[in-house]
Design a protein around this motif. Structure first.
Motif, short mmCIF file in Angstrom:
data_model
loop_
_atom_site.label_atom_id
_atom_site.label_comp_id
_atom_site.label_asym_id
_atom_site.label_seq_id
_atom_site.Cartn_x
_atom_site.Cartn_y
_atom_site.Cartn_z
N GLU A 129 1.25 -1.48 -0.42
CA GLU A 129 -0.24 0.02 -0.39
C GLU A 129 0.88 0.96 0.12
N ARG A 130 2.02 1.37 0.80
CA ARG A 130 3.06 2.81 0.93
C ARG A 130 3.41 2.58 -0.96
N LEU A 131 3.85 1.64 -1.07
CA LEU A 131 4.86 2.03 -2.08
C LEU A 131 3.66 2.52 -3.00
N THR A 132 3.04 1.29 -3.25
CA THR A 132 1.16 2.16 -4.43
C THR A 132 1.43 3.43 -4.30
N ARG A 133 0.59 3.97 -2.83
CA ARG A 133 0.66 5.44 -2.46
C ARG A 133 1.61 6.81 -3.26
N THR A 134 2.99 6.53 -2.78
CA THR A 134 4.03 6.63 -3.15
C THR A 134 4.11 7.14 -4.75
N PHE A 135 4.02 6.17 -5.33
CA PHE A 135 4.04 5.84 -6.64
C PHE A 135 3.03 6.95 -7.61
N THR A 136 2.02 6.91 -6.67
CA THR A 136 0.55 7.50 -7.68
C THR A 136 1.33 8.76 -7.78
N ARG A 137 1.62 9.33 -6.18
CA ARG A 137 2.13 10.74 -6.03
C ARG A 137 2.84 11.41 -6.41
N ARG A 138 4.10 10.27 -6.70
CA ARG A 138 4.73 11.17 -8.16
C ARG A 138 4.30 11.04 -9.53
N ILE A 139 4.10 10.30 -9.45
CA ILE A 139 3.16 10.14 -11.61
C ILE A 139 1.77 11.28 -11.42
N ALA A 140 1.83 11.28 -9.95
CA ALA A 140 -0.20 12.47 -10.56
C ALA A 140 0.19 13.15 -11.34
N PRO A 141 0.78 14.63 -11.22
CA PRO A 141 0.57 15.78 -12.14
C PRO A 141 0.59 14.92 -13.95
N PHE A 142 0.93 13.66 -14.00
CA PHE A 142 0.92 13.27 -15.21
C PHE A 142 0.14 12.67 -15.85
N VAL A 143 -1.11 11.83 -14.63
CA VAL A 143 -2.46 11.25 -14.85
C VAL A 143 -3.61 12.17 -14.67
N GLY A 144 -4.95 11.88 -14.40
CA GLY A 144 -5.88 12.03 -14.78
C GLY A 144 -7.23 11.41 -15.22
N PRO A 145 -8.36 11.32 -15.33
CA PRO A 145 -9.22 10.70 -15.64
C PRO A 145 -9.73 11.44 -17.25
N HIS A 146 -8.80 11.90 -18.02
CA HIS A 146 -9.20 13.28 -19.38
C HIS A 146 -7.50 12.88 -19.72
N VAL A 147 -6.38 12.19 -19.25
CA VAL A 147 -5.17 12.74 -19.33
C VAL A 147 -4.51 11.21 -19.50
N ASP A 148 -4.23 10.54 -18.17
CA ASP A 148 -4.21 9.09 -18.76
C ASP A 148 -4.54 8.02 -17.89
N ILE A 149 -4.46 6.57 -17.87
CA ILE A 149 -5.66 6.45 -17.24
C ILE A 149 -5.34 4.78 -17.39
N PRO A 150 -5.16 4.87 -16.10
CA PRO A 150 -3.87 3.29 -15.56
C PRO A 150 -4.72 1.83 -15.63
N ALA A 151 -4.11 1.15 -15.29
CA ALA A 151 -5.12 -0.05 -15.24
C ALA A 151 -4.28 -1.43 -14.64
N PRO A 152 -4.85 -2.47 -13.98
CA PRO A 152 -4.04 -3.64 -13.53
C PRO A 152 -3.13 -4.29 -15.00
N ASP A 153 -2.01 -4.74 -14.78
CA ASP A 153 -1.22 -5.80 -15.00
C ASP A 153 -0.72 -6.52 -14.34
N VAL A 154 0.68 -7.33 -14.39
CA VAL A 154 1.69 -7.99 -13.46
C VAL A 154 1.56 -7.56 -12.03
N ASN A 155 1.17 -8.43 -11.03
CA ASN A 155 1.31 -8.76 -9.64
C ASN A 155 0.23 -7.54 -9.45
N THR A 156 -0.05 -6.93 -10.36
CA THR A 156 -1.30 -5.39 -9.28
C THR A 156 -2.31 -6.23 -9.77
#
Ligand code: NAD
Length: 422
Positions: A129-156
């Motif tokens: 959870e801590r890893l995911t939250r930190t990664f989210t904050r790091r890439i938050a300026p570059f994603v968004g519902p109309h910008v970039d929408i991630p999803a699950p892949d291997v091991n997520t």
């Protein structure tokens, strides 16, 4: 069994494989040479450092990536992978494949992909959870519902997506369900997303068999990889009358020519961590699984498993690529020469992004669909996409992979040309 064949990894770069397919399609389509550099390079590559405080108080720093390959047809879209072999070339390749895949099934997205170079298996839930939250904050300026929408892949999985959505929503101060797909149902997830990749592949495979006047009943199947894609594929194809004779995971495989008891294989995986703990089958290596006497082979693990070494052993008449990039370009040529039909990744596993698109549509509109609606629309879109590619393959006398790239590259190139502004 190693996580990936080390010599293959050194020899074949997945990004080069992806670029080779696009370049060939662009040549066949006689596209302007000005377009090729745009079609074969990502628009943006974000590299981040992700510090993780372990439960014992020590801190490690991991490399994270988000590659935004193309936004010609819409927001960037693609999964997040946690794996020790993640590197920039792999993420670039996976991001590109997403752009072509979204074009193949005609969903209004471009392509992107992300990942962290980490083996998540030893991590506790708190560490993940801590890893995911930190990664989210790091890439938050570059994603968004109309910008970039991630999803699950291997091991997520859906839990990873829930943490990502929650952390992103905290940074924006809004409920941004549409920032990521593959979420749990209570948090804006869609019915049918968990099985979508496998179900989409099954719709395409069954359509292909029907077109060849081949009965599905009794055909034998081997599946490499027993995670989200491979495990659901086993169950869905068994329900359609096929016999699953072999499956594997990172620890190795199991084979019983009479068929596996999937409920018991599932228990072995859930309770003991690997399909290899199932009694009632002989052991088979991941490499040997690819060369078994079967009708249908389904790579559903990692890239470049079918190489010049392993492709020559394949006896299946059909390969359904649920994994992304499981076949090197040289192996692909060998399979084509041997008459093996390859249903390519950018079509075969596009059910995942299709239902991700349905999930996003539901998040944006606030109107949620029934399981029946999701399945009917997924079936229709997968079958239509298969028909368009089969038609192109017939017209151009090319393999399904080449046809899929012709369709995808045409659509992205048209969008680029119509946007203009170069
Ligand atoms: P997952 O993490 O749920 O499962 C991966 C499986 O592969 C596990 O069973 C793991 O043990 C096994 N594995 C790992 N290394 C292996 C090796 N060297 N040999 C054999 N098995 C190995 O991941 P997933 O979501 O099922 O993804 C599998 C593939 O499908 C990937 O290529 C992914 O990009 C692709 N894919 C997934 C989705 C999706 O919606 N999950 C969508 C499209 C494509």
């Amino acid at each position: 069994m190693p996580q990936r064949n080390a010599s293959t990894r050194l020899k074949v770069n997945p990004f080069d494989s992806m670029v080779a397919s696009v370049t060939e399609a662009a040549k066949t389509l006689k596209l302007s040479p000005n377009l090729l550099p745009i079609l074969t390079s990502p628009e943006r590559m974000v590299e981040v450092r992700v510090p993780l405080r372990h439960d014992d108080g020590t801190v490690s720093v991991y490399e994270g990536y988000r590659v935004q390959y193309s936004s010609a047809r819409g927001p960037y879209k693609g999964g997040i992978r946690y794996h020790q072999n993640v590197d920039l070339d792999e993420v670039k390749a996976l991001a590109g494949w997403m752009a072509w895949k979204c074009a193949v099934v005609d969903v209004p997205y471009g392509g992107g992909k992300g990942g962290i170079a980490i083996d998540p298996k030893p991590l506790s839930v708190g560490e993940l959870e801590r890893l995911t939250r930190t990664f989210t904050r790091r890439i938050a300026p570059f994603v968004g519902p109309h910008v970039d929408i991630p999803a699950p892949d291997v091991n997520t999985n859906s839990q990873t997506m829930a943490w990502f959505m929650d952390e992103y929503s905290r940074t924006t101060g809004q409920h941004d369900f549409g920032v990521i797909t593959g979420k749990p149902l209570q948090l804006g997830g869609s019915l049918g997303r968990d099985t979508a990749t496998a179900q989409g592949g099954a719709y395409v495979l069954l359509r292909h068999l029907a077109k060849q006047d081949r009965k599905a009943q009794g055909l034998t199947v081997a599946i490499q990889g027993f995670g989200n894609a491979g495990r659901h594929a086993a169950t869905i194809l068994e329900q359609a009358g096929l016999t699953i004779v072999a499956v594997s995971d990172s620890q190795g495989g199991i084979y019983n020519p009479k068929g596996l008891n999937l409920a018991h294989v599932g228990l072995a995986k859930d309770e003991h961590g690997s399909v290899t703990k199932y009694c009632g089958a002989q052991a088979v290596s991941n490499e040997a699984l690819l060369g078994l006497e079967i009708d249908i082979l389904i790579p559903a693990a990692l890239e470049h498993q079918l190489t010049t070494t392993t492709a020559g052993t394949v006896k299946a008449s059909i390969i359904l690529e649920l994994a992304n990039g499981p076949t090197t370009p040289e192996a692909d040529r060998m399979l084509e020469q041997n008459g093996t039909i390859v249903i390519p990744d950018i079509l075969a596993n596009a059910g995942g992004v299709t239902v991700s698109y349905f999930e996003w549509t539901q998040n944006i509109s606030g109107h949620y669909w029934t399981a029946r609606e999701v399945q009917d629309r997924l079936k229709e879109r997968m079958e239509q996409s298969y028909e368009a590619i089969a038609q192109m393959a017939k017209e151009q006398t090319v393999s399904l992979r080449r046809a899929a790239y012709l369709v995808a590259v045409t659509r992205v190139a048209e969008a680029l040309a119509q946007r203009g502004g170069l």
